[in-house]
Write a protein that holds these residues in place. Structure first.
Motif, PDB file in Angstrom:
ATOM      1  N   MET A  32       0.784  -1.170  -0.170  1.00  0.00           N
ATOM      2  CA  MET A  32       0.026  -0.037   0.016  1.00  0.00           C
ATOM      3  C   MET A  32       0.832   1.450  -0.178  1.00  0.00           C
ATOM      4  SD  MET A  32      -2.195   1.561   3.071  1.00  0.00           S
ATOM      5  CE  MET A  32      -0.534   2.213   3.642  1.00  0.00           C
ATOM      6  N   GLY A  35       2.432   1.391  -3.305  1.00  0.00           N
ATOM      7  CA  GLY A  35       1.485   1.982  -4.381  1.00  0.00           C
ATOM      8  C   GLY A  35       1.318   3.660  -4.262  1.00  0.00           C
ATOM      9  N   SER A 265      -1.761   5.062 -10.613  1.00  0.00           N
ATOM     10  CA  SER A 265      -1.862   4.844  -9.270  1.00  0.00           C
ATOM     11  C   SER A 265      -2.723   5.997  -8.379  1.00  0.00           C
ATOM     12  CB  SER A 265      -0.508   4.760  -8.475  1.00  0.00           C
ATOM     13  OG  SER A 265       0.396   3.608  -9.089  1.00  0.00           O
ATOM     14  N   SER A 268      -5.993   5.447  -9.174  1.00  0.00           N
ATOM     15  CA  SER A 268      -6.842   4.401  -8.194  1.00  0.00           C
ATOM     16  C   SER A 268      -6.972   4.951  -6.728  1.00  0.00           C
ATOM     17  CB  SER A 268      -5.799   3.139  -8.154  1.00  0.00           C
ATOM     18  OG  SER A 268      -5.527   2.700  -9.229  1.00  0.00           O
ATOM     19  N   ILE A 269      -6.095   5.951  -6.284  1.00  0.00           N
ATOM     20  CA  ILE A 269      -6.364   6.539  -4.868  1.00  0.00           C
ATOM     21  C   ILE A 269      -7.594   7.337  -4.948  1.00  0.00           C
ATOM     22  CG2 ILE A 269      -5.374   7.982  -3.529  1.00  0.00           C
ATOM     23  CD1 ILE A 269      -2.579   6.275  -3.910  1.00  0.00           C
ATOM     24  N   ILE A 272     -10.381   5.046  -4.654  1.00  0.00           N
ATOM     25  CA  ILE A 272     -10.663   4.420  -3.288  1.00  0.00           C
ATOM     26  C   ILE A 272     -11.145   5.497  -2.316  1.00  0.00           C
ATOM     27  CG2 ILE A 272      -9.525   3.823  -1.207  1.00  0.00           C
ATOM     28  CD1 ILE A 272      -7.308   2.461  -3.421  1.00  0.00           C
ATOM     29  N   LEU A 276     -14.936   4.908  -0.740  1.00  0.00           N
ATOM     30  CA  LEU A 276     -14.981   4.987   0.876  1.00  0.00           C
ATOM     31  C   LEU A 276     -16.090   6.218   1.295  1.00  0.00           C
ATOM     32  CD1 LEU A 276     -11.321   4.830   2.068  1.00  0.00           C
ATOM     33  CD2 LEU A 276     -13.259   3.218   2.549  1.00  0.00           C
TER      34      LEU A 276
ATOM     35  N   LEU B  14      -6.797   0.596   3.912  1.00  0.00           N
ATOM     36  CA  LEU B  14      -5.551  -0.278   3.858  1.00  0.00           C
ATOM     37  C   LEU B  14      -5.682  -1.395   2.877  1.00  0.00           C
ATOM     38  CD1 LEU B  14      -4.236  -0.858   7.213  1.00  0.00           C
ATOM     39  CD2 LEU B  14      -3.199   0.451   5.459  1.00  0.00           C
ATOM     40  N   CYS B  16      -7.913  -1.525   0.203  1.00  0.00           N
ATOM     41  CA  CYS B  16      -8.175  -1.006  -1.001  1.00  0.00           C
ATOM     42  C   CYS B  16      -6.807  -0.569  -1.708  1.00  0.00           C
ATOM     43  CB  CYS B  16      -9.199   0.161  -1.001  1.00  0.00           C
ATOM     44  SG  CYS B  16     -10.658  -0.365  -0.522  1.00  0.00           S
ATOM     45  N   LEU B  17      -5.901   0.128  -0.797  1.00  0.00           N
ATOM     46  CA  LEU B  17      -4.703   0.676  -1.122  1.00  0.00           C
ATOM     47  C   LEU B  17      -3.782  -0.365  -1.710  1.00  0.00           C
ATOM     48  CD1 LEU B  17      -4.017   3.836   0.775  1.00  0.00           C
ATOM     49  CD2 LEU B  17      -4.254   3.876  -1.623  1.00  0.00           C
ATOM     50  N   SER B  18      -3.853  -1.368  -0.818  1.00  0.00           N
ATOM     51  CA  SER B  18      -2.824  -2.523  -1.147  1.00  0.00           C
ATOM     52  C   SER B  18      -3.265  -3.337  -2.358  1.00  0.00           C
ATOM     53  CB  SER B  18      -2.980  -3.602  -0.079  1.00  0.00           C
ATOM     54  OG  SER B  18      -4.159  -4.284   0.122  1.00  0.00           O
ATOM     55  N   LEU B  20      -4.177  -1.893  -5.433  1.00  0.00           N
ATOM     56  CA  LEU B  20      -3.524  -1.040  -6.384  1.00  0.00           C
ATOM     57  C   LEU B  20      -2.039  -1.257  -6.371  1.00  0.00           C
ATOM     58  CD1 LEU B  20      -2.253   1.970  -6.288  1.00  0.00           C
ATOM     59  CD2 LEU B  20      -4.315   2.246  -4.842  1.00  0.00           C
ATOM     60  N   ALA B  21      -1.576  -1.444  -5.394  1.00  0.00           N
ATOM     61  CA  ALA B  21      -0.118  -1.443  -5.098  1.00  0.00           C
ATOM     62  C   ALA B  21       0.457  -2.907  -5.123  1.00  0.00           C
ATOM     63  CB  ALA B  21       0.269  -1.180  -3.809  1.00  0.00           C
TER      64      ALA B  21
END
Lengths: 293, 435
Positions: A32, A35, A265, A268-269, A272, A276, B14, B16-18, B20-21
């Motif tokens: 994470m 990323g 990336s 993507s964030i 997210i 949320l 955490l 979700c972010l993971s 993409l990473a």
């Protein structure tokens, strides 16, 4: 030296938690952070070199019209999907909860599509809209191209909604059905004694008591729709043009095919954060309407 | 309670972010080139497993079984573990992942991949290997980088306008050299109620493919380093007469195809219609031959290059199946054994060429399948009117550039944006154009 009981207990807890924590850290937290780091670089996903660009990738999102179009499609898809799928699933659940014959068979039939991979569903509906329905239309003397919903920018959303709802309505209907069957029958009997009709009973008893299931279904459908990707891969490939390019599809295209991993990336964030926010808002709004028995 | 909510949100973040990473991790440093051996090594005495990533075209699925069978006869101790993916959509993503976690021993892509991955030092140097003597010399420059041969090209696809020979003969049409000639055929076909072009624009790649076909003849043969000049901002799409014409050719096809259906019709259905005589021509490549002959093995068709502005267009060929070896493979000797079989087993070659309906790039393996377009290919080859399409593909990246341009062209065809907007959009992604 003897450990104090409380400390000993804490030590035991720590030992028990440690394996999971190690896996969680190694497989979730570290990637994470990487990323997030990549979102601050111009890495293309292939070379060893990458340049730190700060928040440049995030700033770029606001000027990216393709990202805007992808968001627009995704939000339209989500909105329509959430409305149609919930109403359809509730209606289906109420029908399956009634005294109709063969309801077990119907339940199985409605559930089967959700066992199929969305990729297969996409391909099947591409064939239905591209070959089967046009042939059927022609046999009735209608214009074959009228059935080709995936072929035009103004109808592709409708086509995808049909395909998606065909697949998932049965699944959500089962959740509503379970909730319906947990409603005590004496409430309905009391309503009947009080002279309430079917409509009044539905809106006065059934729907309020379904609220917890509504929360689950609305959040589930919304989040699932915001992440739509696999259905598009095999049906429209995001087209025609970019008419059905979802935000996930755009992220994949940008980051992987387009070799802009850093920008992908950052996209993507942003997704997210949106997921949320939507989930939190929906959960807060819907929970306040839930009825506790 | 707030703390609990915060923890839940944080935990969700955490996870979700993971996601993409997950493809992250340190970039693998460029591997060092393996020294080339002068001759193939002997077969390994012990069992060797080689990982193979096969980026396949639509024609190729199934050749892995043929290679396995041929290998089992001569080197039963070498086993290939195949991972077959679609070249257009999945090969590059897979390569990106494996560049982090370790490349397969053998990679099968297209000749244009040599410049992409060879430039990163990931491919083994095959220079001087004996099996290269089995490969047509003409294919070597396309897989040579910095003086090192980094791949083995196995077959080639021809690209141009496939035409229904029966329709052409019946109507007295001949292969056009100019756009004006082509327009006459289009008008005549329309007048007779024949759809001039078969097309399947639901496949965005087909728009990208035909646009590059047009561009090679109208842009790259005139300015061979157009792509490099584009990156240096010396030329642009918006003021390039050649590229403007290329985008307009797409409109010409769109206006003369089943335009209400093309964005819903996938390739197999489109090719079937072509065989059934519902369209006179199709801008395509050898990958359509398999479909044509599957539908009707007696279908008679030919091929001509799509005319360009100057009337001197060439038939295009694309080196297709290209074997590459990982420079970091611990089993390069076994890889050599595999490439020995692939280039040296002529029966295997004939079997693969007959199956894929493609042209050989290996000496002594002549396909036996009936290819009605071969006479046309031979004619253009004799006239020196053959051009490698990688002249353009090696300069302009497919995913992220050509494919994105194709989406803009689709938007233009659907009337959502103007031609100028489509050309400007191509200029706007200049930074992502390098192949």
């Amino acid at each position: 030296m003897k450990l104090h009981y409380g400390k000993k207990l804490n030590f035991q807890f720590a030992v028990l938690v440690l394996p999971a924590l190690a896996v969680f850290t190694g497989l979730l937290i570290v990637p994470m952070l990487l990323g997030f780091y990549y979102s601050l670089t111009d890495w293309n996903g292939m070379t060893t070199g990458m340049k730190f660009v700060g928040l440049g990738n995030y700033a770029r999102i606001f000027g990216d019209k393709y990202a805007g179009e992808a968001w627009k499609f995704t939000l339209s898809f989500t909105l329509w999907n959430t409305v149609i799928q919930n109403i359809g699933a509730i209606a289906l659940a109420v029908a399956l909860d009634s005294a109709i014959k063969l309801k077990k068979l119907f339940r199985s039939i409605f559930f089967v599509p959700c066992l199929i991979s969305p990729v297969v569903v996409g391909f099947v509906w591409l064939k239905i809209f591209g070959n089967a329905l046009p042939a059927l239309f022609e046999s009735f003397g209608l214009k074959a191209s009228s059935a080709m919903l995936f072929g035009r920018g103004d109808t592709v959303l409708a086509g995808l909604l049909i395909a998606n709802n065909w697949q998932w309505i049965g699944y959500w209907a089962l959740i509503y059905l379970a909730a319906l069957q947990s409603i005590p029958s004496d409430l309905y009997e009391a309503a009947k004694i009080d002279g309430a009709g079917k409509t009044r009973t539905f809106f006065g008893i059934t729907l309020p008591l379904l609220a917890p299931a509504v929360t689950i279904c609305v959040v589930g459908i919304t989040v699932g729709s915001l992440k739509v990707y696999d259905l598009l891969v095999s049906s429209t490939s995001g087209g025609p043009g970019r008419a059905s390019s979802s935000i996930i599809y755009y992220i994949y295209d940008t980051a992987i095919s387009g070799r802009q991993y850093g920008y992908g990336s950052a996209l993507s964030i942003s997704l997210i954060a949106a997921l949320l926010a939507v989930a939190a808002l929906q959960a807060a709004a819907l929970r306040s309407r839930e009825v506790q028995m | 309670m707030k703390l609990k909510n915060l923890a839940i949100v944080g935990f969700s973040l955490l996870i979700c972010l993971s996601t993409l990473a997950a493809c992250g991790g340190g970039a693998q440093p460029a591997a060092t080139q393996a020294p080339a051996a002068a001759a193939p090594t002997t077969a390994p005495a012990e069992q060797v497993k080689l990982r193979v990533l096969a980026g396949q075209s639509t024609t190729d699925s199934g050749i892995e079984d043929m290679i396995d069978a041929a290998l089992a006869k001569k080197h039963p101790n070498i086993k290939l573990e195949w991972e077959c993916v679609d070249w257009g959509t999945d090969f590059q993503p897979k390569m990106q992942v494996y560049m982090q976690s370790g490349l397969p021993d053998i990679m099968i892509g297209k000749a244009q991949d040599v410049s992409t991955y060879g430039g990163l030092g990931l491919l083994a140097d095959l220079t001087g290997k004996a099996y290269l003597n089995e490969v047509l010399e003409a294919s070597i420059p396309g897989v040579t980088l910095g003086g090192k041969v980094l791949g083995v090209t196995y077959n080639a696809l021809y690209q141009g306008v496939y035409y229904n020979r029966k329709l052409f003969t019946e109507n007295g049409w001949t292969a056009p050299d100019t756009i004006a000639d082509l327009q006459k055929i289009i008008d005549a076909a329309n007048a007779k109620g024949i759809t001039p072009f078969a097309s399947h624009m639901v496949d965005t790649w087909s728009i990208g493919n035909v646009t590059m076909q047009f561009a090679v003849n109208d842009v790259f043969t005139k300015t061979p380093d157009w792509g490099d000049q584009f990156r240096q901002s010396k030329v642009n799409f918006i003021d390039s007469a050649g590229y403007r014409a290329c985008y307009e050719y797409n409109k010409l096809i769109f206006d003369n195809t089943w335009k209400d259906e093309t964005f819903s019709l996938e390739q197999t259905s489109c090719d079937a219609r072509m065989v059934q005589g519902k369209a006179a021509m199709k801008v395509s490549g050898s990958w359509s031959i398999q479909n044509f002959l599957d539908v009707d093995e007696s279908f008679d068709f030919g091929i001509f290059p799509f005319p360009n502005q100057s009337g001197d267009s060439k038939l295009l060929f694309e080196p297709n199946i290209t074997f590459m070896a990982s420079a970091a493979s611990p089993s390069l000797s076994a890889v050599d054994n595999v490439l020995d079989i692939i280039t040296g087993d002529k029966a295997l070659g004939v079997q693969i060429y007959d199956f894929t309906k493609t042209a050989p790039m290996i000496k002594g393996a002549t396909p036996t399948f009936p290819n009605p377009s071969q006479a046309d290919i031979d004619k253009y080859a004799a006239q020196g009117r053959i051009q490698d399409v990688n002249l353009g593909n090696n300069q302009l990246q497919w995913g992220g550039f050509q494919e994105e341009n194709a989406k803009d062209i689709a938007e233009y065809l659907q009337g959502n944006i103007s031609l100028d907007d489509a050309l400007k959009a191509s200029d706007a992604r200049r930074a992502n154009s390098k192949a």
